[in-house]
Motif scaffolding. Structure first.
Motif, PDB file in Angstrom:
ATOM      1  N   ASN A 196      -5.291  81.090  23.201  1.00  0.00           N
ATOM      2  CA  ASN A 196      -6.311  81.760  23.404  1.00  0.00           C
ATOM      3  C   ASN A 196      -7.818  81.264  23.238  1.00  0.00           C
ATOM      4  OD1 ASN A 196      -8.156  83.932  22.823  1.00  0.00           O
ATOM      5  ND2 ASN A 196      -6.654  85.461  22.628  1.00  0.00           N
ATOM      6  N   ARG A 199      -9.928  82.744  20.637  1.00  0.00           N
ATOM      7  CA  ARG A 199      -9.468  82.626  19.432  1.00  0.00           C
ATOM      8  C   ARG A 199      -9.909  81.362  18.703  1.00  0.00           C
ATOM      9  NH1 ARG A 199      -3.427  83.904  18.047  1.00  0.00           N
ATOM     10  NH2 ARG A 199      -3.341  81.792  18.993  1.00  0.00           N
ATOM     11  N   TYR A 203     -11.635  80.292  15.571  1.00  0.00           N
ATOM     12  CA  TYR A 203     -11.054  79.487  14.609  1.00  0.00           C
ATOM     13  C   TYR A 203     -12.000  78.520  14.141  1.00  0.00           C
ATOM     14  CZ  TYR A 203      -6.692  82.173  14.281  1.00  0.00           C
ATOM     15  OH  TYR A 203      -5.923  83.245  14.148  1.00  0.00           O
ATOM     16  N   THR A 230      -7.640  92.210  20.143  1.00  0.00           N
ATOM     17  CA  THR A 230      -6.429  91.200  19.909  1.00  0.00           C
ATOM     18  C   THR A 230      -7.249  90.385  18.814  1.00  0.00           C
ATOM     19  OG1 THR A 230      -6.874  89.664  21.377  1.00  0.00           O
ATOM     20  CG2 THR A 230      -5.385  91.173  22.044  1.00  0.00           C
ATOM     21  N   LEU A 231      -8.517  90.174  18.969  1.00  0.00           N
ATOM     22  CA  LEU A 231      -9.393  89.390  17.996  1.00  0.00           C
ATOM     23  C   LEU A 231      -9.426  90.099  16.647  1.00  0.00           C
ATOM     24  CD1 LEU A 231     -11.737  87.197  20.224  1.00  0.00           C
ATOM     25  CD2 LEU A 231      -9.556  86.534  19.039  1.00  0.00           C
ATOM     26  N   ASP A 234      -6.547  90.243  14.524  1.00  0.00           N
ATOM     27  CA  ASP A 234      -6.052  88.864  14.363  1.00  0.00           C
ATOM     28  C   ASP A 234      -6.072  88.749  12.639  1.00  0.00           C
ATOM     29  OD1 ASP A 234      -5.662  85.860  15.452  1.00  0.00           O
ATOM     30  OD2 ASP A 234      -6.702  85.961  13.662  1.00  0.00           O
TER      31      ASP A 234
END
Ligand code: GLY
Ligand code: MN
Ligand code: MN
Length: 544
Positions: A196, A199, A203, A230-231, A234
């Protein structure tokens, strides 16, 4: 008048057909852009590539509409810009440094689908490897060859690419369709499952974060994560945003380390490089873009003459598109926005199905796509032929704001200057009419940006920093007051946008869509003129 106009149309049309026919015979492809144009763009890209790198481009997928019907194929603009190739299932590699094979040295390789006579019988001629070989590429091979090749991409410090989208079908009858080409490539570069890009970027920020910058990085990560559910869910990002001490930062860095290990592919740089290439238009592009814009302006003119209160939004859209096709534009560059009254306040309204237009304002945001290049022109006119006092008052603010925006579009100015200038006028205008009490509330009635590049994309890539010669941008302020807004109801359901396409030159901004009147006086005057469509009537349908 109408027959004079028609013969002019046909004259232009016949010239176009002749030119296209000539280009089909000599080039095997219906493009008015020369092979040299595309070749030079590849050379320019290569010069911008980092040391020991290769840039990889995939063609766009064939998209399914329903059942056994696909959408009309539209090439990926970056791919088309660099190649002129408009068939699906293709890959382009552009190398920074000389590559060698048994035939000598080369810098680029194009893989294309093989000709398929059965397919050609149904869908028309395909160029195949032989056709592409005549278009000036150093090397052309079949897509099957791409799957067979080992590719040997490990030797490059960087593989520049766009991240993959999730909209590619696997055609089981073709073992080297786009899906398979991408799959093979992913294997070669060790592209992780479930990669992704967003992401990955966040990161990396965590992994390289310095304690002293922590609050800034948290603010930035929180902003990006909030755009993507979705982030925000996370676990590592959540822990990072909630972390209080630098101890936990060490731990979080460890947790991100594996996931941000150093791949030799890069999904960020290429979009920047392509934006820097595409933002200034080449002479060949400018002539196509000017044509698309002139066609679109003519569409607005024809509608101004033809419209009457019994017309529907769809008919109005149809007149624009009839004009586009008359001049040889194959498509619209984006779904046409034709909205009257309340619909004009819906920014991306594309339903276009209102039938009772009465004396409302109708907002028409359309662009002809000519040879891939799209215009983006908006006019807002009174269906009755006359603006009401309220409509006129708001129209004049938008008009003045657009003039201020266009004046700010000077070579060397910042891109942001255009929006700042236009927004200021809208803010003052709304305050003076009493629609708002506080200056910052103007955003309620003008929620979008004022300017963007146009080109092969309607929202064309660019760096959006400093304005320079040969950029083509829109200037498009608006005011939208949907019913229920906290102001006098007399303003409700008035939606206005005026949008023109502006060429930046050394001598100042040039309005390429100026042929379509913008001021309320000129619009009202033109609306009184006859139209070749005035006598266009169809019989009632005989429906039982
Ligand atoms: N037609 C879309 C836009 O104006 O940006
Ligand atoms: Mn626009
Ligand atoms: Mn537009």
């Amino acid at each position: 008048m109408s027959s004079v106009l028609n013969s002019k149309f046909y004259f232009i049309l016949s010239l176009t057909v002749f030119f296209l026919a000539a280009s089909v015979e000599s080039y095997g492809q219906k493009s008015e852009l020369s092979f040299e144009f595309h070749k030079n763009r590849r050379i320019e890209l290569r010069q911008k590539l980092p040391y020991n790198s290769v840039a990889v481009f995939f063609s766009s997928p064939v998209r399914n509409r329903a059942n056994d019907v696909d959408y009309i194929y539209h090439p990926d603009p970056n791919f088309y810009y660099l190649t002129g190739w408009n068939e699906p299932h293709a890959v382009l590699l552009v190398y920074k440094t000389t590559q060698e094979d048994q035939n000598g040295s080369y810098y680029e390789k194009l893989f294309v689908r093989e000709r398929n006579l059965r397919n050609e019988m149904w869908n028309g001629k395909q160029l195949g490897v032989e056709g592409a070989a005549n278009m000036g590429f150093d090397r052309v091979e079949s897509k099957k060859q791409f799957i067979k090749s080992s590719l040997d991409l490990n030797e490059f410090d960087t593989i520049l690419m766009f991240d993959f989208k999730n909209d590619v079908r696997d055609d089981k009858t073709d073992s080297s369709d786009l899906f398979d080409l991408q799959q093979h490539f992913k294997n070669v570069i060790n592209y992780p499952d479930n990669f992704n890009a967003e992401r990955y970027r966040l990161y990396q920020k965590i992994r390289t974060a310095q304690v002293q910058d922590l609050s800034n990085i948290k603010r930035m990560i929180s902003y990006y994560a909030s755009q993507d559910e979705t982030l925000i869910e996370d676990p590592i990002i959540k822990d990072f945003l909630n972390s209080q001490e630098s101890n936990s930062l060490v731990d979080l860095k460890k947790r991100t380390a594996y996931l941000t290990r150093d791949y030799n592919f890069d999904i960020d740089q290429l979009s920047y490089l392509m934006a820097s290439l595409r933002e200034k238009k080449q002479p060949e592009e400018l002539s196509l873009l000017k044509k698309a814009i002139q066609i679109s302006a003519q569409g607005q003119i024809e509608v101004m003459k033809a419209i009457h209160p019994k017309m529907t939004e769809r008919e109005v859209q149809g007149i624009h598109q009839l004009v586009y096709k008359k001049y040889g534009a194959a498509h619209e560059g984006y779904p046409s926005i034709v909205g009257a009254g309340h619909n004009a306040c819906v920014l991306h309204y594309i339903t276009n199905d209102k039938t009772d237009l009465k004396n409302q304002l109708i907002l028409m945001d359309l662009g002809a796509e000519y040879q891939g290049y799209t215009a983006d022109v908006t006019r807002t006119i009174p269906v009755s032929g006359k603006y009401s006092p309220e409509q006129k008052a708001l129209y004049e603010i938008v008009y003045d704001a657009q003039n201020a925006g266009i004046d700010a579009a000077q070579k060397g100015a910042s891109f942001r200057a255009i929006g700042n200038a236009a927004n200021k006028v809208v803010e003052k205008g709304l305050l003076s009419l009493g629609l708002i009490d506080k200056p910052e509330d103007y955003r309620r009635y003008l929620p979008h940006g004022i300017s963007h590049h146009i080109g092969l994309d309607v929202h064309d890539p660019g760096l959006y920093e400093t304005l320079d010669t040969d950029m083509v941008i829109t200037v498009e302020p608006g005011i939208y007051v949907p019913k229920g807004s906290p102001c006098d109801p007399k303003w409700w359901d008035i939606g206005i946008r005026i949008e023109d396409d502006i060429l930046i030159t050394d001598e100042g901004p040039v309005n390429l869509s100026a042929a379509a009147p913008r001021s309320w006086e000129k619009i009202e005057k033109l609306m009184k003129e006859e139209s070749p469509l005035d006598d266009f009537e169809l019989p009632e349908l005989a429906i039982d």
